[in-house]
Scaffold this active site. Sequence first.
Site, PDB file in Angstrom:
ATOM      1  N   ASN A  67      12.564 -17.880  27.068  1.00 34.70           N
ATOM      2  CA  ASN A  67      14.005 -18.111  26.890  1.00 34.70           C
ATOM      3  C   ASN A  67      14.380 -19.457  27.505  1.00 34.70           C
ATOM      4  OD1 ASN A  67      16.772 -18.111  26.874  1.00 34.70           O
ATOM      5  ND2 ASN A  67      16.999 -16.024  27.664  1.00 34.70           N
TER       6      ASN A  67
ATOM      7  N   CYS B 178      23.206 -19.385  27.338  1.00 40.39           N
ATOM      8  CA  CYS B 178      22.310 -19.226  26.175  1.00 40.39           C
ATOM      9  C   CYS B 178      23.035 -19.450  24.851  1.00 40.39           C
ATOM     10  CB  CYS B 178      21.664 -17.846  26.190  1.00 40.39           C
ATOM     11  SG  CYS B 178      20.570 -17.610  27.577  1.00 40.39           S
TER      12      CYS B 178
ATOM     13  N   HIS C  76      18.682 -16.776  18.817  1.00 39.14           N
ATOM     14  CA  HIS C  76      18.401 -17.189  20.197  1.00 39.14           C
ATOM     15  C   HIS C  76      17.164 -16.437  20.672  1.00 39.14           C
ATOM     16  CE1 HIS C  76      18.519 -17.990  24.359  1.00 39.14           C
ATOM     17  NE2 HIS C  76      18.917 -16.783  24.695  1.00 39.14           N
TER      18      HIS C  76
END
Length: 312
Positions: free
Chosen positions: A269, A113, A239
């Site tokens: 995500n 990520c 994020h």
Amino acid sequence: MGNKLIGYGSYLPERIMTNADFERVMDTTDEWIVSRTGIHQRHFAAADETVADMATNAARAALENAHIGIDDIDMIIVATTTPELDFPSVAVQVMGRLGATQNIPAFDVRGACTGFIYALHCARGFFTAGIHERIMIIGAEKMSRFVDMDDRSTAVLFGDGAGALIFERSTSSYSGIIDTVVMSDGKKFDMLHGSPDHKIIMNGPETYKMAVSLMPDAARYIMDHAGITQDDIDWIIPHQANIRIIQSCAARLGFPLDKILITVDKHANTSGASGALALAYAFDNGIIKHGQLILYPAFGSGLTWGATLIRV
Ligand code: UT7
């Protein structure tokens, strides 16, 4: 030696998986997913749609946006953790599909990520060294390939997509990728990782606790490092993993929520694609304006974490 942003693009697969779609196949509810994560829907790539397909689509859009061709680019870096092929890199596949005639360097970075920031960190280094003119950064992920429909605690969290940014060398050190900080702690590998049979293994609550502490830390560190204050920041585009993580980070930093961009409701995500996708969304919807300063903190498997400052 600095750089500036000259183009952006994104790609989202056609298929949208809503929370209601998950309700039909597992023991979950829209209410649980929205209240615990802020996610309403995510895009899932078609079975035969690859990370390289999505990355190429985003790259093509970015080239069009920048009004240049692939041969104007002299380096491609792809942030991805979900490539279908172990080799070669997604970056060379993109280069080939776009018909590059120059033998430019093209490679992938695996920062989960945080991958988008790892890729920007590399690009910043190359610009600082003065050895590249135009670098394309792509974040592309097919997280749905790792989604385990027998694990409701992770299945609902992820989505697929790709975003691309093009940066050009410039004499200004106040534009483009202004600063980057990236960190990792391999001792915390167990908290969140992929399994050999392509499943996501995650200790959700522990990951959550680390995220709400390390993302604000990285944000504070980079502001100090760059010699700026919160008042200089126009937008935080964090994020996009969970709206509660984002809200908690904003509160810890003392940033008003109206300075925080949220896309997790629409994209879920998308790991290494999250940052470039969110930036493209913000441009497309007139949310961010050229000249504004963006702070992007991220956190993910590794553990990895970091932050970047981009003047768009
Ligand atoms: O980019 C970094 C990647 N990862 C992350 O950012 C994830 C970080 N962690 C999180 O976002 C949160 O920990 C989750 C969203 C994954 C979970 O939220 P939580 O508030 O920490 O829930 P929990 O894991 O403590 O579970 C609470 C309950 C449990 O039931 P019991 O044991 O209390 O009866 C779970 O079984 O919620 C249950 N649960 C669900 N219920 C309905 C877990 N997943 C689901 C689900 N639907 N999808």
